[in-house]
Design a protein around this motif. Sequence first.
Motif, short mmCIF file in Angstrom:
data_model
loop_
_atom_site.label_atom_id
_atom_site.label_comp_id
_atom_site.label_asym_id
_atom_site.label_seq_id
_atom_site.Cartn_x
_atom_site.Cartn_y
_atom_site.Cartn_z
N LEU A 1 42.03 34.32 43.21
CA LEU A 1 40.80 33.55 43.39
C LEU A 1 39.68 34.02 42.47
O LEU A 1 38.53 33.63 42.65
N GLY A 2 40.01 34.87 41.49
CA GLY A 2 38.98 35.35 40.59
C GLY A 2 38.04 36.33 41.26
O GLY A 2 38.42 37.10 42.15
N LYS A 3 36.77 36.28 40.88
CA LYS A 3 35.78 37.24 41.39
C LYS A 3 35.59 37.14 42.90
O LYS A 3 35.51 38.18 43.58
N PRO A 4 35.52 35.94 43.50
CA PRO A 4 35.39 35.89 44.97
C PRO A 4 36.54 36.59 45.68
O PRO A 4 36.33 37.32 46.66
N GLY A 5 37.76 36.38 45.19
CA GLY A 5 38.91 37.04 45.79
C GLY A 5 38.86 38.55 45.64
O GLY A 5 39.25 39.30 46.54
N GLU A 6 38.35 39.01 44.49
CA GLU A 6 38.23 40.44 44.25
C GLU A 6 37.25 41.07 45.23
O GLU A 6 37.49 42.16 45.76
N LEU A 7 36.14 40.38 45.50
CA LEU A 7 35.16 40.89 46.45
C LEU A 7 35.72 40.89 47.87
O LEU A 7 35.45 41.81 48.66
N LEU A 8 36.50 39.87 48.21
CA LEU A 8 37.12 39.82 49.54
C LEU A 8 38.06 41.00 49.75
O LEU A 8 38.07 41.63 50.81
N MET A 9 38.88 41.28 48.73
CA MET A 9 39.82 42.39 48.84
C MET A 9 39.09 43.73 48.92
O MET A 9 39.52 44.65 49.63
N THR B 1 38.23 48.53 41.98
CA THR B 1 37.65 47.25 42.38
C THR B 1 36.58 46.81 41.39
O THR B 1 35.99 47.62 40.68
N GLY B 2 36.35 45.50 41.37
CA GLY B 2 35.45 44.94 40.36
C GLY B 2 33.99 45.16 40.61
O GLY B 2 33.19 45.13 39.68
N SER B 3 33.58 45.38 41.85
CA SER B 3 32.16 45.57 42.15
C SER B 3 31.85 47.05 42.35
O SER B 3 31.24 47.70 41.50
#
Length: 506
Positions: free
Chosen positions: A151-159, A227-229
């Motif tokens: 899901l791109g960035k939203p999916g990365e934040l969810l994980m 993680t991305g954030s």
Amino acid sequence: MSTTTAQHATSTAGTANAGYRTLWRWHFYAGLFVMPFLVVLAITGTLYCFQPQIEPLLYPHRLIVAPQAVPRLSEDALLARARAAMPPDARAATAAIASAPDRSAEFVFRLADGEKQSVYLNPYNGEVLGTLSVEHRFMQVDRMLHRKLLLGKPGELLMELAACWTLVMIGTGIALWWPREKTTVRAALLPRFTLKGRPLWKNLHAVMGIWLALGAIAFVLSGLPWTGSWGQQFKALATAANLGAPPGSWGGLPLRSVLPGAVAAQKTRADATTQTQTVQTTQATHGEHAEHEAKMDSMPGMVMDDLPLPLTPWAVGKVPVPSSTQVQTQADRPQAWPLGRIVALVASLGVTSGYDLVLPNSATGVYTVSYFPADPKAERTMYIDQYSGTVLKDIRYGDYGAVSKAVSYGTALHMGRYFGLVNQILCAAISLGLAGMAITGCVMWWKRRPQRSLGAPSRERAAPPMRGWKTGLVLLGIVFPLMGATLLAVWIADRMIFARVAHGSA
């Protein structure tokens, strides 16, 4: 006398269980959110751990060749064969250097539409064995599911949120498991199969959870730096404190590939002005093709994570990619070193196989070596001038800061790479055990759920202060700001939306 004794016993039990329902309520909310993500993480993580065994089974005709007694073709000859098999506008991006006698040669090309495609060849006769899309091959899809749910960035934040809430789930779960009254530690560590129904599921859930707790915490803590954030912020903080990337990796030291003659061309301001005009004229002459090359390999601010590499060591992910100080005209451009010569140079520096080599695609590009082996102490990242073969930077494990060294070991263990098959099996056992925890938790909730209600455990009539737990949650929210925001949101929702007392049993 008996009445007084009974009241005293009730009072003692109430004191002993003070805070139990509050902890259970937070454990419920954490588990409710984490449960689906935990199953996805467990399955995809287990598959990814066994990538070395799975991929040859999925693509045997591309990855595996029959060993032969004849010499292998040179890297340059293989690259020429690969180029001939691809469209004329495809650009060779990466070479996977491997010396195993039964493995094919692999080159990654970037197509005109931006897609990356791997080409596989028989290293003994140069036969093209086939191609695979880098983005759509099974293990890459599995990895993107694991990291960001596709899901791109939203999916990365969810994980990332799911990983943080897993810490809450583990902490409250340990507190709920903690032996009370006459329960011994030994009894709490062994399942009681004599139980029936929901008590059996509850016992299995608690015992399995405590055995998996340490591994689960290690999994979460070793995965969060990627993680991305939060991971990116943590890397910046570690670097600012001289505990992350090597000194100079983030701009403190120059990292430049200087073309022959460039130093002399910069002696005076007049020469620099002339050079700028030459660059503009050259770019106009070469047109869109030259612009494409420059964007691919010399974009200002490009870092290691931007390169077409499957994985790079955590410590060097934000290291700036070297660029030259000038661009010469096509007529004056010197001859670049061929791939085979670079491979021989890297071998002379101690890295002989199992690394990825990013190829320069412009006049200002450099050869980039990324060696990411199972043993973190052997990690290497090198930049090599494409014209002179000068090693511009050779970053090793010993150059890392303390935090990056710890993250490197955590990553090797997290991926099941550090001590071979045993590491893989251990990771699989922890991952699948966590999936089992999610399933048993779901069964317990299903068995006790009230109709037309979420089924959250009821609040305590006189909740104890629990200052230690509240402090822990606040600190967790400060360390992980994204999680802190959701903690606050859940607390408000619990007070305002789920204010009605839910009926449940311990």
